[in-house]
Design an enzyme around this catalytic site. Structure first.
Site, PDB file in Angstrom:
ATOM      1  N   GLU A  90       0.825  -1.194   0.000  1.00 41.58           N
ATOM      2  CA  GLU A  90       0.000   0.000   0.000  1.00 41.58           C
ATOM      3  C   GLU A  90       0.863   1.249   0.000  1.00 41.58           C
ATOM      4  OE1 GLU A  90      -1.553  -1.151   3.592  1.00 41.58           O
ATOM      5  OE2 GLU A  90       0.329  -0.659   4.542  1.00 41.58           O
ATOM      6  N   CYS A 103       3.660   8.176   1.409  1.00 43.07           N
ATOM      7  CA  CYS A 103       4.280   7.134   2.230  1.00 43.07           C
ATOM      8  C   CYS A 103       4.293   5.865   1.382  1.00 43.07           C
ATOM      9  CB  CYS A 103       3.449   6.943   3.492  1.00 43.07           C
ATOM     10  SG  CYS A 103       4.074   5.628   4.526  1.00 43.07           S
ATOM     11  N   CYS A 110       7.414  -7.712   5.875  1.00 43.03           N
ATOM     12  CA  CYS A 110       8.685  -7.248   6.436  1.00 43.03           C
ATOM     13  C   CYS A 110       9.328  -8.378   7.229  1.00 43.03           C
ATOM     14  CB  CYS A 110       8.462  -6.040   7.340  1.00 43.03           C
ATOM     15  SG  CYS A 110      10.003  -5.418   8.052  1.00 43.03           S
ATOM     16  N   CYS A 114       8.782  -6.501  14.231  1.00 43.34           N
ATOM     17  CA  CYS A 114       8.564  -5.734  15.463  1.00 43.34           C
ATOM     18  C   CYS A 114       7.161  -6.082  16.001  1.00 43.34           C
ATOM     19  CB  CYS A 114       8.669  -4.240  15.182  1.00 43.34           C
ATOM     20  SG  CYS A 114      10.205  -3.796  14.342  1.00 43.34           S
ATOM     21  N   CYS A 117       3.929  -3.880  15.264  1.00 49.11           N
ATOM     22  CA  CYS A 117       3.704  -3.445  13.881  1.00 49.11           C
ATOM     23  C   CYS A 117       2.872  -4.476  13.125  1.00 49.11           C
ATOM     24  CB  CYS A 117       5.047  -3.249  13.198  1.00 49.11           C
ATOM     25  SG  CYS A 117       4.912  -2.968  11.424  1.00 49.11           S
ATOM     26  N   GLY A 160       7.528  -2.721   4.940  1.00 49.27           N
ATOM     27  CA  GLY A 160       8.859  -3.215   4.627  1.00 49.27           C
ATOM     28  C   GLY A 160       9.989  -2.441   5.263  1.00 49.27           C
ATOM     29  N   GLU A 161      11.157  -3.076   5.265  1.00 50.25           N
ATOM     30  CA  GLU A 161      12.372  -2.475   5.797  1.00 50.25           C
ATOM     31  C   GLU A 161      13.253  -2.076   4.598  1.00 50.25           C
ATOM     32  OE1 GLU A 161      13.982  -1.332   8.561  1.00 50.25           O
ATOM     33  OE2 GLU A 161      15.517  -1.007   7.055  1.00 50.25           O
ATOM     34  N   SER A 192      13.339   5.412   6.261  1.00 46.83           N
ATOM     35  CA  SER A 192      13.188   5.022   7.662  1.00 46.83           C
ATOM     36  C   SER A 192      13.663   3.591   7.839  1.00 46.83           C
ATOM     37  CB  SER A 192      11.703   5.134   8.048  1.00 46.83           C
ATOM     38  OG  SER A 192      11.506   4.704   9.374  1.00 46.83           O
ATOM     39  N   SER A 215      14.166   4.139  13.479  1.00 48.20           N
ATOM     40  CA  SER A 215      13.071   3.716  14.355  1.00 48.20           C
ATOM     41  C   SER A 215      13.688   3.213  15.647  1.00 48.20           C
ATOM     42  CB  SER A 215      12.251   2.619  13.669  1.00 48.20           C
ATOM     43  OG  SER A 215      11.602   3.170  12.554  1.00 48.20           O
ATOM     44  N   LEU A 216      13.799   4.113  16.611  1.00 47.35           N
ATOM     45  CA  LEU A 216      14.535   3.814  17.838  1.00 47.35           C
ATOM     46  C   LEU A 216      13.632   3.065  18.843  1.00 47.35           C
ATOM     47  CD1 LEU A 216      17.413   4.415  18.797  1.00 47.35           C
ATOM     48  CD2 LEU A 216      16.543   6.477  19.904  1.00 47.35           C
ATOM     49  N   HIS A 217      12.607   3.730  19.316  1.00 49.82           N
ATOM     50  CA  HIS A 217      11.564   3.160  20.189  1.00 49.82           C
ATOM     51  C   HIS A 217      12.034   2.755  21.586  1.00 49.82           C
ATOM     52  CE1 HIS A 217       9.617   3.354  16.411  1.00 49.82           C
ATOM     53  NE2 HIS A 217       9.845   2.138  15.995  1.00 49.82           N
ATOM     54  N   ASN A 291      -0.435   3.440  16.989  1.00 50.10           N
ATOM     55  CA  ASN A 291      -1.654   3.245  16.214  1.00 50.10           C
ATOM     56  C   ASN A 291      -2.118   1.809  16.495  1.00 50.10           C
ATOM     57  OD1 ASN A 291      -3.605   3.884  14.376  1.00 50.10           O
ATOM     58  ND2 ASN A 291      -2.306   3.636  12.575  1.00 50.10           N
ATOM     59  N   CYS A 334       2.854   1.262   7.464  1.00 52.78           N
ATOM     60  CA  CYS A 334       3.316   0.013   8.015  1.00 52.78           C
ATOM     61  C   CYS A 334       2.285  -1.086   8.261  1.00 52.78           C
ATOM     62  CB  CYS A 334       3.999   0.364   9.342  1.00 52.78           C
ATOM     63  SG  CYS A 334       5.432  -0.642   9.625  1.00 52.78           S
TER      64      CYS A 334
HETATM   65  N1  SAH Z   1      10.658  -0.685   8.452  1.00 53.16           N
HETATM   66  C1  SAH Z   1      10.977   0.671   8.535  1.00 53.16           C
HETATM   67  C2  SAH Z   1      10.044   1.580   7.777  1.00 53.16           C
HETATM   68  C3  SAH Z   1       8.582   1.266   7.813  1.00 53.16           C
HETATM   69  S1  SAH Z   1       7.804   1.418   9.380  1.00 53.16           S
HETATM   70  C4  SAH Z   1      11.083   1.106   9.969  1.00 53.16           C
HETATM   71  O1  SAH Z   1      10.709   0.359  10.869  1.00 53.16           O
HETATM   72  O2  SAH Z   1      11.589   2.191  10.201  1.00 53.16           O
HETATM   73  C5  SAH Z   1       7.600   3.170   9.531  1.00 53.16           C
HETATM   74  C6  SAH Z   1       7.417   3.658  10.946  1.00 53.16           C
HETATM   75  O3  SAH Z   1       6.128   3.266  11.455  1.00 53.16           O
HETATM   76  C7  SAH Z   1       8.447   3.084  11.887  1.00 53.16           C
HETATM   77  O4  SAH Z   1       8.985   4.093  12.710  1.00 53.16           O
HETATM   78  C8  SAH Z   1       7.614   2.100  12.686  1.00 53.16           C
HETATM   79  O5  SAH Z   1       8.202   1.817  13.922  1.00 53.16           O
HETATM   80  C9  SAH Z   1       6.293   2.819  12.781  1.00 53.16           C
HETATM   81  N2  SAH Z   1       5.186   1.950  13.189  1.00 53.16           N
HETATM   82  C10 SAH Z   1       5.029   0.649  12.957  1.00 53.16           C
HETATM   83  N3  SAH Z   1       3.882   0.192  13.526  1.00 53.16           N
HETATM   84  C11 SAH Z   1       3.315   1.247  14.126  1.00 53.16           C
HETATM   85  C12 SAH Z   1       2.109   1.419  14.888  1.00 53.16           C
HETATM   86  N4  SAH Z   1       1.281   0.429  15.101  1.00 53.16           N
HETATM   87  N5  SAH Z   1       1.844   2.660  15.370  1.00 53.16           N
HETATM   88  C13 SAH Z   1       2.671   3.694  15.122  1.00 53.16           C
HETATM   89  N6  SAH Z   1       3.809   3.589  14.405  1.00 53.16           N
HETATM   90  C14 SAH Z   1       4.130   2.373  13.922  1.00 53.16           C
HETATM   91 FE1  SF4 Z   2       9.272  -3.990   9.667  1.00 58.57          FE
HETATM   92 FE2  SF4 Z   2       9.364  -1.379  10.249  1.00 58.57          FE
HETATM   93 FE3  SF4 Z   2       7.198  -2.860  10.871  1.00 58.57          FE
HETATM   94 FE4  SF4 Z   2       9.464  -3.246  12.206  1.00 58.57          FE
HETATM   95  S1  SF4 Z   2       8.220  -1.368  12.184  1.00 58.57           S
HETATM   96  S2  SF4 Z   2       8.130  -4.870  11.379  1.00 58.57           S
HETATM   97  S3  SF4 Z   2      10.978  -2.914  10.624  1.00 58.57           S
HETATM   98  S4  SF4 Z   2       7.944  -2.395   8.818  1.00 58.57           S
END
Ligand code: SAH
Ligand code: SF4
Length: 349
Positions: A90, A103, A110, A114, A117, A160-161, A192, A215-217, A291, A334
């Site tokens: 998408e 986006c 992916c 995580c 996600c 995806g990554e 990202s 994407s630190l978190h 989200n 994502c």
């Molecule tokens: N894989 C890459 C890029 C795609 S994800 C990455 O992880 O950076 C893009 C962003 O959306 C990342 O920062 C990810 O951590 C965040 N993301 C994933 N799931 C989410 C959710 N449920 N709520 C908010 N942000 C989310």
């Molecule tokens: Fe993949 Fe990014 Fe989602 Fe982590 S947050 S599963 S790296 S798409």
């Protein structure tokens, strides 16, 4: 039929020569694609015979738009595309007063997994090819052009990554920023990543000044090992060092993403750890309210907790923004969009 954007400039020029046409026709074709023209017959400054030959041999795009949905009273639109071979991805268009951001997805699914996600809930499909990434942007150009808007920014924050599909992503960034194709300044492109250190280093050496988002978190390994499993291979301190090298090499501040998970990474301790990790770095912190994703144990913190976390991090001298709820719905493309779009499928006429 061959997707026309799967050909390099040289390959398309060779094809044109083979059809008795001058090389400059390639620029004309690209200019039409960059304006969102998806029908070769509509490329009016090309001779009719050439338009017919192109239509016989090529597709303007390999993507089939199979569903769309809208949010924010039409300011956000999502499209689900089917790829050749049947996987789907998408892309999301977000309209703001001063810009339009796309986006984009770089993989179907992916491999990182995580736990918060939604993309991780689908089995990994495949890497996208460079042209499939560029075609998402060409489609957005077409949609926006019909509204009198221009695509100004692209963020690799869909499915995806990107760094796990490195070569196609770098090639797509070159195409997106090529003035003869989409002409989007690399500074307006955000890649990202969950933190594949060797690829971040390599990206820095490409000398394309895209903005890097990490994407630190979590700022401590113990927690980040759980939230972003690739951390077990590439620990957080090494990651921030690699990102800092990238920032110094490109002169671009790195954006650190922090999905806010109530009771997990929004505590005073987390704010302190984040502050000390990023002290004296070329950094910007972006807090993203979680989200909700079904079948995960996570919840978004309430507004007051987000505000106090922000203030605590700011108090340590860092620049912090909170992504608005609109961004929350759309930027975090994502995978959860995939899910939502699938549930409320609207056929595309
Ligand atoms: N894989 C890459 C890029 C795609 S994800 C990455 O992880 O950076 C893009 C962003 O959306 C990342 O920062 C990810 O951590 C965040 N993301 C994933 N799931 C989410 C959710 N449920 N709520 C908010 N942000 C989310
Ligand atoms: Fe993949 Fe990014 Fe989602 Fe982590 S947050 S599963 S790296 S798409």
């Amino acid at each position: 039929m061959t997707p026309i954007l799967s050909l390099s400039a040289a390959e398309l020029e060779r094809w044109l020569e083979g059809h008795g046409e001058p090389a400059y026709r390639r620029k004309q074709v690209w200019a039409w694609l960059a304006r969102g023209e998806m029908d070769f017959d509509g490329m009016r400054d090309l001779p009719r015979a050439l338009r017919e030959a192109l239509a016989k041999e090529f597709r303007a795009s390999s993507l089939r738009s199979i569903a769309t949905s809208q949010a924010d009273r039409g300011l956000t639109s999502k499209t689900l595309f089917e790829l050749d071979g049947g996987h789907s991805v998408e892309a999301v268009v977000m309209r703001y007063p001063d810009r339009s951001t796309l986006c984009i997805s770089s993989q179907a699914g992916c491999p990182i997994g995580c736990p918060f996600c939604a993309t991780g809930k689908f089995p990994f499909g495949r890497n996208l090819k460079a042209h499939e990434i560029v075609e998402q942007a060409a489609d957005a150009v077409r949609v926006l052009a019909a509204e009198g808007r221009r695509l100004s920014h692209v963020v690799f924050m869909g499915m995806g990554e990107p760094m796990a599909n490195y070569h196609a992503v770098v090639e797509s960034v070159r195409r997106l920023s090529d003035p003869e194709l989409l002409g989007i300044s690399p500074r307006r492109i955000v890649v990202s990543t969950s933190g594949l250190i060797p690829r971040i280093t390599q990206l820095g050496e490409e000398k394309i000044p895209v903005t890097l988002a990490i994407s630190l978190h979590a700022a401590r390994d113990e927690l980040r090992d759980v939230l972003v499993p690739i951390n077990r291979k590439y620990p957080v301190q090494d990651l921030v060092d690699a990102a800092q090298t990238y920032a110094e090499g490109t002169g671009r501040r790195v954006s650190y993403e922090w999905v806010m998970l109530a009771g997990v990474n929004d505590t005073e301790r987390d704010a302190k750890e984040l502050g000390s990790l990023l002290k004296h770095r070329l950094a910007h912190v972006n807090l993203i309210p979680f989200n909700p994703v079904e079948d995960t144990p996570y919840h978004a913190p309430d507004r007051a907790s987000i505000r106090s976390f922000k203030e605590r991090v700011e108090a340590q001298g860092l620049n912090v923004t909170v992504r608005d709820t609109r961004g929350r719905e759309a930027d975090a493309a994502c995978g959860q969009l995939h899910e939502r779009v699938m549930r409320t499928r609207v056929p595309v006429s």
